[in-house]
Design an enzyme around this catalytic site. Structure first.
Site, mmCIF file in Angstrom:
data_model
loop_
_atom_site.group_PDB
_atom_site.id
_atom_site.type_symbol
_atom_site.label_atom_id
_atom_site.label_comp_id
_atom_site.label_asym_id
_atom_site.label_seq_id
_atom_site.Cartn_x
_atom_site.Cartn_y
_atom_site.Cartn_z
ATOM 1 N N GLU A 156 0.164 -1.336 5.543
ATOM 2 C CA GLU A 156 1.240 -1.021 6.494
ATOM 3 C C GLU A 156 1.096 0.407 6.981
ATOM 4 O O GLU A 156 1.273 0.712 8.156
ATOM 5 C CB GLU A 156 2.601 -1.224 5.815
ATOM 6 C CG GLU A 156 3.786 -1.171 6.770
ATOM 7 C CD GLU A 156 4.399 0.210 6.941
ATOM 8 O OE1 GLU A 156 5.239 0.367 7.839
ATOM 9 O OE2 GLU A 156 4.036 1.145 6.187
ATOM 10 N N HIS B 156 6.098 10.066 1.901
ATOM 11 C CA HIS B 156 4.821 10.587 2.398
ATOM 12 C C HIS B 156 4.616 12.063 2.036
ATOM 13 O O HIS B 156 3.904 12.778 2.716
ATOM 14 C CB HIS B 156 4.676 10.412 3.925
ATOM 15 C CG HIS B 156 4.693 8.973 4.357
ATOM 16 N ND1 HIS B 156 4.324 8.567 5.605
ATOM 17 C CD2 HIS B 156 5.022 7.843 3.678
ATOM 18 C CE1 HIS B 156 4.439 7.242 5.693
ATOM 19 N NE2 HIS B 156 4.874 6.791 4.527
ATOM 20 N N ASP C 107 0.823 -1.212 0.000
ATOM 21 C CA ASP C 107 0.000 0.000 0.000
ATOM 22 C C ASP C 107 0.856 1.262 0.000
ATOM 23 O O ASP C 107 2.046 1.233 0.338
ATOM 24 C CB ASP C 107 -0.931 0.017 1.217
ATOM 25 C CG ASP C 107 -0.178 0.065 2.533
ATOM 26 O OD1 ASP C 107 0.851 -0.632 2.668
ATOM 27 O OD2 ASP C 107 -0.602 0.819 3.437
#
Ligand SMILES: [Zn+2]
Length: 380
Positions: free
Chosen positions: A140, A353, A79
């Site tokens: 995760e 991120h 993911d």
């Protein structure tokens, strides 16, 4: 030995298949198909359904070894965080970036691309190698839900690597364990103007508990933080209810338990301090604590094969890899609790991120060489 162009092509293809957490279905299907083509037998557990993902489960794929011994585990997560839809990778001279509107998805598809490339190399170069167990997890990024629901009975190996870290000079061997800590304090309401002494302010209970509690940086290995607080509606009543959310982390499992107990004790003492008699009746604050374990601490011995062999392989490739501790949790923590010894190795990613995430090509290729050599030097 690694085919750099093929590795890059694989990576570019993978990031263009969307797989934000809980929506890994298409990506999962692609992985099952690729792993089978590369000669693996593929098992899919039932974790996906349980968690509400569009993918059926985590993948455990096994490639038979040509030398005896246990298989070597290579693990990564399928993911991505958001925004991770319709990613358009841009290949520059020395790096790959997104077009700036999404993440790149190198976390963790750079890791998966390396694993697939290694399987390609083993297949075409016919070199003696241990068995390989590829473990690809779901969700995760949402709190390691895939790893927590993984069917560990299907995993035969014990040693290996997780490919889910940024810099290729960092090998994560220790990570903190963590508890979430949610408290509800129920005081006793009373009119603030007429008879405040007949009430118990939830805020007073909280400030008392906090004045007794070690928090923030507790010691070199332990931290504790409260980041969310809510309660109250009106100013003319004694505050009767308040809720607080926080967390505690420690690299040391014993200290983690000790701090958790200390926190509970502080709230119990505060509740006792505000217990009193009003109009002939005992009134006391009610404290409800919910402290679920988020994940256990990981603490790999320096002597375990994944650590030793990765450090040696990195040296061979001129990379000054260091075994270090990290402040967060990942699949490695969860798997460590299940007995798997998997240091987390960097794959050349920066600014994970964020929409500025990028992959450094020379580090990415080097990471693939290091992981391949680590695997080849394993004699389980
Ligand atoms: Zn990751």
């Amino acid at each position: 030995m690694i085919n750099q162009q093929r590795l890059l092509d694989t990576f570019l293809a993978l990031v263009q298949i969307d797989s934000e957490s809980y929506q890994e279905g298409n990506f999962h299907a692609e992985m099952v198909s690729r792993l089978k083509k590369l000669g693996c037998s593929v098992f899919v557990d039932k974790a996906g359904k349980k968690m509400g993902s569009t993918a059926p489960g985590n993948i455990v794929a096994s490639l038979k070894g040509s030398v005896p011994g246990k298989p070597f585990i290579l693990s990564a997560h399928m993911d991505t965080v958001s925004p991770g839809k319709a990613i358009k990778p841009c290949v520059k001279k020395d790096r790959v970036t997104s077009d700036g509107t999404t993440i790149l998805g190198a976390d963790d598809k750079a890791g998966i691309a390396i694993i697939l490339e290694i399987l390609h190399v083993l297949k075409e170069q016919k070199m003696p190698h241990p068995g390989v167990e590829v473990v690809l997890t779901l969700c995760e990024e949402m709190g390691m839900h895939g790893a927590k629901n993984l069917d560990y009975s299907k995993i035969k190996g014990k040693d290996g690597l997780i490919l889910d870290n940024e810099s290729i000079e960092d090998l994560l061997v220790r990570g903190p364990g963590k508890y979430n800590f949610n408290v509800k304090i129920e005081g006793v309401s009373a009119h603030a103007g007429v008879c405040p002494e007949k009430g118990i302010s939830a805020l007073d209970v909280l400030t008392k508990a906090m004045s007794l509690m070690k928090h923030g940086r507790v010691d070199a290995e332990t931290v504790c933080n409260f980041g969310v607080i809510s309660g109250g509606r009106i100013t003319n009543a004694v505050l009767s209810e308040l809720s607080l959310q926080g967390e505690v982390r420690s690299l040391n499992a014993k200290k983690l338990e000790k701090q958790l107990k200390h926190m509970k004790d502080c709230f119990a003492k505060a509740a006792k301090a505000f217990t009193k008699k009003v109009d002939g009746k005992i009134i006391k604050p009610k404290i409800t604590i919910d402290a679920p374990k988020s994940y256990a601490a990981q603490n790999l011995p320096k002597s375990c094969p994944g650590v030793k062999l990765a450090l040696a392989a990195a040296r061979k490739h001129g990379v000054a890899l260091k075994a270090i501790a990290c402040g967060g949790g990942c699949d490695a923590n969860v798997m460590f609790e299940k007995g798997l010894l998997l240091p987390n190795i960097g794959v050349g990613v920066e600014k994970c991120h964020s929409t500025e995430e990028y992959l450094i090509l020379k580090d990415f290729y080097k990471a693939a060489d290091i992981v391949l050599d680590t695997l080849l030097s394993y004699h389980g």
